[in-house]
Structures are given as C-alpha cells and as structure tokens.
Design a protein around this motif. Structure first.
Motif, PDB file in Angstrom:
ATOM      1  N   ASN A 132     -46.493   8.073  73.778  1.00  0.00           N
ATOM      2  CA  ASN A 132     -47.335   8.627  72.424  1.00  0.00           C
ATOM      3  C   ASN A 132     -47.880   9.695  72.531  1.00  0.00           C
ATOM      4  OD1 ASN A 132     -47.654   5.265  72.001  1.00  0.00           O
ATOM      5  ND2 ASN A 132     -49.504   4.854  73.729  1.00  0.00           N
ATOM      6  N   ARG A 133     -47.944  10.284  73.203  1.00  0.00           N
ATOM      7  CA  ARG A 133     -48.116  12.174  73.377  1.00  0.00           C
ATOM      8  C   ARG A 133     -47.320  12.986  72.461  1.00  0.00           C
ATOM      9  NH1 ARG A 133     -46.054  16.049  74.997  1.00  0.00           N
ATOM     10  NH2 ARG A 133     -45.031  15.182  76.779  1.00  0.00           N
ATOM     11  N   ILE A 134     -46.075  12.431  72.473  1.00  0.00           N
ATOM     12  CA  ILE A 134     -44.638  13.154  71.835  1.00  0.00           C
ATOM     13  C   ILE A 134     -44.802  12.659  70.519  1.00  0.00           C
ATOM     14  CG2 ILE A 134     -42.159  13.492  72.432  1.00  0.00           C
ATOM     15  CD1 ILE A 134     -42.665  13.042  74.349  1.00  0.00           C
ATOM     16  N   SER A 135     -44.848  11.374  69.917  1.00  0.00           N
ATOM     17  CA  SER A 135     -44.441  10.845  68.998  1.00  0.00           C
ATOM     18  C   SER A 135     -45.905  10.893  68.223  1.00  0.00           C
ATOM     19  CB  SER A 135     -44.679   9.008  69.193  1.00  0.00           C
ATOM     20  OG  SER A 135     -44.737   8.895  67.744  1.00  0.00           O
ATOM     21  N   GLY A 136     -47.283  11.468  68.708  1.00  0.00           N
ATOM     22  CA  GLY A 136     -48.199  11.486  68.006  1.00  0.00           C
ATOM     23  C   GLY A 136     -48.472  13.517  67.161  1.00  0.00           C
ATOM     24  N   GLU A 137     -47.858  14.413  68.632  1.00  0.00           N
ATOM     25  CA  GLU A 137     -47.766  15.357  67.902  1.00  0.00           C
ATOM     26  C   GLU A 137     -46.301  15.538  66.889  1.00  0.00           C
ATOM     27  OE1 GLU A 137     -46.921  18.507  71.548  1.00  0.00           O
ATOM     28  OE2 GLU A 137     -47.767  17.446  72.313  1.00  0.00           O
ATOM     29  N   ALA A 138     -45.470  14.595  66.814  1.00  0.00           N
ATOM     30  CA  ALA A 138     -44.298  15.202  65.502  1.00  0.00           C
ATOM     31  C   ALA A 138     -45.010  14.650  64.354  1.00  0.00           C
ATOM     32  CB  ALA A 138     -43.577  13.936  66.303  1.00  0.00           C
ATOM     33  N   HIS A 139     -45.627  13.127  64.845  1.00  0.00           N
ATOM     34  CA  HIS A 139     -46.551  13.118  63.645  1.00  0.00           C
ATOM     35  C   HIS A 139     -47.470  14.048  62.783  1.00  0.00           C
ATOM     36  CE1 HIS A 139     -45.600   8.365  62.722  1.00  0.00           C
ATOM     37  NE2 HIS A 139     -45.188   8.750  64.094  1.00  0.00           N
ATOM     38  N   PHE A 140     -48.391  14.825  63.562  1.00  0.00           N
ATOM     39  CA  PHE A 140     -49.197  16.067  62.984  1.00  0.00           C
ATOM     40  C   PHE A 140     -48.545  16.980  62.799  1.00  0.00           C
ATOM     41  CE2 PHE A 140     -50.278  20.002  64.126  1.00  0.00           C
ATOM     42  CZ  PHE A 140     -52.213  19.458  63.321  1.00  0.00           C
ATOM     43  N   ILE A 141     -46.872  17.095  63.652  1.00  0.00           N
ATOM     44  CA  ILE A 141     -45.937  18.383  62.853  1.00  0.00           C
ATOM     45  C   ILE A 141     -46.105  17.619  61.195  1.00  0.00           C
ATOM     46  CG2 ILE A 141     -43.866  19.290  62.604  1.00  0.00           C
ATOM     47  CD1 ILE A 141     -44.335  20.224  66.082  1.00  0.00           C
ATOM     48  N   ARG A 142     -45.565  16.700  61.134  1.00  0.00           N
ATOM     49  CA  ARG A 142     -44.941  16.132  59.980  1.00  0.00           C
ATOM     50  C   ARG A 142     -45.910  16.790  58.927  1.00  0.00           C
ATOM     51  NH1 ARG A 142     -41.852  10.340  59.444  1.00  0.00           N
ATOM     52  NH2 ARG A 142     -43.980  10.149  59.668  1.00  0.00           N
ATOM     53  N   ALA A 143     -47.826  15.809  59.763  1.00  0.00           N
ATOM     54  CA  ALA A 143     -48.488  15.716  57.888  1.00  0.00           C
ATOM     55  C   ALA A 143     -48.603  17.631  57.950  1.00  0.00           C
ATOM     56  CB  ALA A 143     -49.634  15.071  59.224  1.00  0.00           C
ATOM     57  N   LEU A 144     -48.230  18.056  58.937  1.00  0.00           N
ATOM     58  CA  LEU A 144     -48.788  19.530  58.522  1.00  0.00           C
ATOM     59  C   LEU A 144     -47.534  20.383  57.399  1.00  0.00           C
ATOM     60  CD1 LEU A 144     -50.230  22.629  58.894  1.00  0.00           C
ATOM     61  CD2 LEU A 144     -49.073  22.876  61.009  1.00  0.00           C
ATOM     62  N   ALA A 145     -47.091  19.316  57.666  1.00  0.00           N
ATOM     63  CA  ALA A 145     -45.399  20.861  56.695  1.00  0.00           C
ATOM     64  C   ALA A 145     -45.582  19.636  55.402  1.00  0.00           C
ATOM     65  CB  ALA A 145     -43.755  19.471  57.740  1.00  0.00           C
ATOM     66  N   TYR A 146     -45.894  18.079  55.354  1.00  0.00           N
ATOM     67  CA  TYR A 146     -46.092  17.706  53.888  1.00  0.00           C
ATOM     68  C   TYR A 146     -47.618  18.434  53.200  1.00  0.00           C
ATOM     69  CZ  TYR A 146     -41.908  15.020  53.512  1.00  0.00           C
ATOM     70  OH  TYR A 146     -40.504  14.039  53.711  1.00  0.00           O
ATOM     71  N   PHE A 147     -48.501  18.911  54.429  1.00  0.00           N
ATOM     72  CA  PHE A 147     -49.641  18.968  53.545  1.00  0.00           C
ATOM     73  C   PHE A 147     -49.062  20.686  52.574  1.00  0.00           C
ATOM     74  CE2 PHE A 147     -53.203  22.109  54.089  1.00  0.00           C
ATOM     75  CZ  PHE A 147     -54.090  20.972  53.451  1.00  0.00           C
ATOM     76  N   ASP A 148     -48.338  21.098  53.988  1.00  0.00           N
ATOM     77  CA  ASP A 148     -48.302  23.019  53.089  1.00  0.00           C
ATOM     78  C   ASP A 148     -47.027  22.523  52.165  1.00  0.00           C
ATOM     79  OD1 ASP A 148     -49.381  24.490  55.394  1.00  0.00           O
ATOM     80  OD2 ASP A 148     -47.540  24.332  56.357  1.00  0.00           O
ATOM     81  N   LEU A 149     -45.855  21.909  52.240  1.00  0.00           N
ATOM     82  CA  LEU A 149     -45.187  21.057  50.888  1.00  0.00           C
ATOM     83  C   LEU A 149     -46.393  20.618  49.229  1.00  0.00           C
ATOM     84  CD1 LEU A 149     -42.200  18.905  52.179  1.00  0.00           C
ATOM     85  CD2 LEU A 149     -42.436  21.535  51.254  1.00  0.00           C
ATOM     86  N   ALA A 150     -46.658  20.172  49.436  1.00  0.00           N
ATOM     87  CA  ALA A 150     -47.470  19.152  48.638  1.00  0.00           C
ATOM     88  C   ALA A 150     -48.820  20.791  48.103  1.00  0.00           C
ATOM     89  CB  ALA A 150     -48.739  18.299  49.305  1.00  0.00           C
ATOM     90  N   LEU A 185     -51.938  12.020  55.179  1.00  0.00           N
ATOM     91  CA  LEU A 185     -53.273  11.176  55.734  1.00  0.00           C
ATOM     92  C   LEU A 185     -52.904  10.443  56.509  1.00  0.00           C
ATOM     93  CD1 LEU A 185     -56.395  11.017  56.224  1.00  0.00           C
ATOM     94  CD2 LEU A 185     -56.441   9.749  54.145  1.00  0.00           C
ATOM     95  N   ALA A 186     -51.848   9.603  56.230  1.00  0.00           N
ATOM     96  CA  ALA A 186     -51.178   8.316  57.029  1.00  0.00           C
ATOM     97  C   ALA A 186     -50.604   8.743  58.027  1.00  0.00           C
ATOM     98  CB  ALA A 186     -50.330   7.294  56.292  1.00  0.00           C
ATOM     99  N   ASP A 187     -50.106  10.237  58.738  1.00  0.00           N
ATOM    100  CA  ASP A 187     -49.818  10.498  59.498  1.00  0.00           C
ATOM    101  C   ASP A 187     -50.430  11.132  60.463  1.00  0.00           C
ATOM    102  OD1 ASP A 187     -46.827  10.407  59.185  1.00  0.00           O
ATOM    103  OD2 ASP A 187     -46.238  12.390  58.279  1.00  0.00           O
ATOM    104  N   LEU A 188     -51.873  11.766  59.761  1.00  0.00           N
ATOM    105  CA  LEU A 188     -53.030  12.633  61.075  1.00  0.00           C
ATOM    106  C   LEU A 188     -53.430  10.897  61.597  1.00  0.00           C
ATOM    107  CD1 LEU A 188     -54.711  15.169  58.337  1.00  0.00           C
ATOM    108  CD2 LEU A 188     -53.218  15.658  60.703  1.00  0.00           C
ATOM    109  N   ASP A 189     -53.664   9.998  60.860  1.00  0.00           N
ATOM    110  CA  ASP A 189     -54.880   9.031  61.283  1.00  0.00           C
ATOM    111  C   ASP A 189     -53.726   8.278  62.153  1.00  0.00           C
ATOM    112  OD1 ASP A 189     -56.688   9.053  58.855  1.00  0.00           O
ATOM    113  OD2 ASP A 189     -55.314   7.608  58.486  1.00  0.00           O
TER     114      ASP A 189
END
Length: 444
Positions: A132-150, A185-189
C-alpha cells in the motif's frame, strides 16, 4: 509520441540497471514487469527510480518555465530560446519545453510500472502495508506529474499503463484540462487511502497528499476544500511551523526542516544543477538566472522583504545573484511544498469565502516570520493583491509566480500579456510530428 514512448522505455530500463545493486534479478530489455518487480526489495528499488525521475524534472527544466515566465528573474545568457519565456513568445521547438514534457512523462511511466506490478504481488512476497505504501507513493507522484502537466499545457494525453513497447500509447488524443485534473484528484484520493498519516519530508505520506490537495483545490477554486486541507497541515504544529528567521529553512546547509512539507533531496552522486545556474562565476556557477532589478529592490526593502533579503547576494563584480541554491557540491534540495504555502492557500481561500479577518491572520503569520508589519484591510480585492504580492517574495526563487498569475487571471495586467493563448505553453513540436493525433494549443 513514438519518440517519447521510446525514451520512457529506455529510461525505465536504465533506472533499473542503475538500481540493480538493490535487486535480486537482472533487468530485461522489456519492461513488462516479469522478473523485475518481484518482491519488496525490487519494488522499493523501482520506487526509488520514480523519485529519481521526479527529481530530474524538478531540477531545472520544469522549474525554469515557472521562473522565467514570471517577473522576478532575468536571463543573462545568450540562448534566445530561454529568453522566449521572459518575452512570453515560446516556440514549440523550444528545447526546455521538450525536455520538461519528456521528463514528466518519464516520471509518469515509472509510476505506472510500479503501480501495476506492485499491485500484482502476492501477500507471500510483500506485506500489505508495504504494498500500500509503495503504491500510494507512486500514485502521489503521478498525481503531481499530471498536475504539473495540466497547469503548464492544459489537457494532455492520459497514460495510466506502463509503456511496454515503442508503439504503445501512440494515437491517444489529448484529454481536456478538466479530465486531466480529474485523474489528479483520483490519484490523490487513492494515495490518501493507502498512505500512513506520518511525517516524512522526503517521501509522500498522507500528510503530503493533504498538502497537494490543498493546492489542487486552490487552483480549481474549491475554497472550502482548500481551506480544509491546508488547515490539516497548519494545525499539525508538532511537525510543521514557519521557522524564524525566513532563511532558517535553507541556510547553513540544513535539509528537512519543520518548514518543509515535501522537498526533493540530492546528493554527491545525483547533483541538483540549479546551483550552477544561480551562483556567480566566483562560486563556480554561470549566474545565467539572476534576480531582476525589481525583485532585488523589493526583497531588499526592510518593510517589504524583511529577512527574505537573504535570497539575494552580490558577487565580486557588484552584481546581484540568487542564493537559495548555494551548496557545494550542488546538493541543494528542491522545495516542492513548504508550510508557508499552506498559510497562503488558506488565506486566499478564506478571503474568497468572505472570512477577511481570518485570511489576514494567515497572511500576517507569514509576514511576521519575515519580520515585517501586519496588513490591515477591509477590502477583498486589496487583500487578494496583498496575498499575491507576499507570495511573489516568499517564493521568489521557487516555481510559483507564473502559475499564480495565470490561475488568478492576473497575468494580463501584471505581465502585459495581450494574447491569453500564451497562458499555456506549446506542446513540443517533435511530439506533434510523430503523432498526428495530438493537437497543438491555440495560438502556436
């Protein structure tokens, strides 16, 4: 996108090669996941590769878009493509645009690989809490990356599966900016549900998610939620605080202070090239980025800049230079989220909600830390301008100013940009050449 996919493919494989001392298996030419992420050790090594990609795109290229497009920094070099940001006439062939776009998608692809493979590991090889921790961290980074793209390009192709072959993901059209933010938002949730509520200033936790959610809701003008999530961090005064004086969070070689919510660390084997761009020749740099005269005058005014004057210094030629990145070797952190930002987010949200006194209290907390007098106003418009001006100085050498002016619709009046199409950057020309599904932003 074909060239991008190839770069993503090679980059992930190279990351695993670089991390193979942590692995029990040798990486394959394909990144299908077979015999690559097979246990906790290899999963953590792959996650390290995701963070490495994040550090790479946050080191120079992405942040320089924010620095140079604002009104604090001047370019002292000779490359015309860098001056394009200051002039707000960026071409699709601009090398910084291309490098930033590719770098962000490298981080996304590595996150996709970790998310997919870790979720397939059984309980017999990895504990559920670790998975869960590893997946959660990866989801957070993906969220940040798409946030920066947007916030840089608007809607972009949404890729949520690993790139397995060069032809993968070619032909995916751009999503709308709303759809891109929905994925964020889905990744952050999901990350919020997976990560522990601990304090870690260098890796994502539930608290890091809360901080990015506060920023997300600010950009999307959900004032109630922006205030809610910012408050969670501000009220955690056992772990986060505005350090006094202002420069206490970066001076004297410190890292991971109580000021920091999320910062990216570097070391002698993975240097942060920011330093070389800011420091003058006498300190082994090039001083190609330098504070402009307006910013220097503001930050050196005791009534306006206060202790934030520590952001600038003079070289032996009597020229001002930025001094946030100064360490030798160049191991300066990149400050992605500081607690000061959460105070500003809550101040702006509260102001928009009509809570002017409470908003002023948050703004004045940051001003007090800088050693300057409180602001008092009964006008919403004046208060919002005061917050904008304070953010300009507080984050003078961090990647905020351009995005702040765009999201508040102030870029036209402050930067004299007459074409609103220039509020978004152009998609890299080479991506359009290899994938005719992609459409360029209007005005380019």
């Amino acid at each position: 996108m074909k060239s991008l996919k190839y770069i993503l493919l090679v980059s992930f494989c190279m990351t695993l090669v670089c991390c193979n001392k942590f692995l029990d298996v040798q990486p394959k030419a394909s990144i299908s996941g077979e015999n690559i992420i097979v246990d906790e050790t290899s999963a953590n090594a792959a996650l390290n590769g995701v963070y490495s990609a994040l550090r790479t795109y946050y080191s120079v290229d992405f942040q320089s878009i924010a620095y140079l497009s604002g009104d604090n920094i001047q370019w002292t070099g000779s490359q015309s493509q860098v001056q394009e940001f200051i002039n707000h006439q960026v071409n699709a062939e601009n090398a910084t645009i291309t490098s930033a776009w590719k770098g962000i998608y490298v981080a996304i692809n590595r996150a996709n690989q970790v998310i997919k493979n870790v979720e397939e590991l059984g309980d017999d090889v990895i504990a559920e809490s670790v998975r869960n921790r590893i997946s959660g961290e990866a989801h957070f980074i993906r969220a940040l990356a798409y946030f920066d793209l947007a916030r840089t390009w608007g809607g972009v192709p949404l890729i949520t599966q690993p790139t397995l072959e060069v032809k993968d993901n070619t032909g995916i059209p751009r999503s709308t900016v709303e759809e891109t933010y929905e994925l964020v938002l889905a990744d952050l949730d999901l990350a919020e549900s997976l990560l522990p509520e601990t304090t870690n200033r260098f890796q994502a936790t539930r608290k890091t998610v809360w901080a990015l959610k506060a920023r997300y809701y600010l950009y999307n003008k959900n004032w109630h939620e922006a205030e809610n999530y910012a408050t969670r961090l501000i009220n955690d005064n056992a772990n986060y605080e505005l350090l006094k004086p202002y420069y206490a969070f970066f001076a004297d070689g410190v890292t991971g202070t109580r000021e920091s919510v999320f910062e990216l660390f570097y070391n002698a084997n993975e240097l942060n090239p920011h330093r070389g761009q800011w420091q003058p020749q006498q300190n082994g740099g090039t001083r190609q980025w330098a504070p402009n005269n307006t910013f220097v005058n503001l930050v050196n005014d005791p009534a306006i800049g206060g202790s934030r004057s520590a952001l600038v210094a003079k070289d032996n030629q009597n020229r001002w230079y930025g001094n946030l990145y100064y360490r030798s070797p160049a191991t300066d952190p990149t400050y992605v989220i500081r607690i000061a930002e959460l105070y500003f987010i809550r101040a702006e949200a509260r102001a928009e909600l009509g809570l002017l006194e409470e908003a002023q209290a948050d703004l004045n907390a940051v001003r007090s830390r800088a050693g300057i007098a409180n602001v008092t106003t009964s006008s919403l418009a004046d208060l919002l301008i005061a917050i904008e001006n304070e953010r300009r100085l507080e984050f003078g050498l961090e990647a905020h100013r351009w995005f702040d002016l765009v999201r508040t619709n102030r870029a036209t009046s402050v930067l004299n940009i007459t074409d609103p199409n220039k509020f978004l950057m152009p998609l890299p020309a080479e991506q359009l050449l290899v994938d005719d599904t992609l459409e360029q932003n209007p005005g380019y």
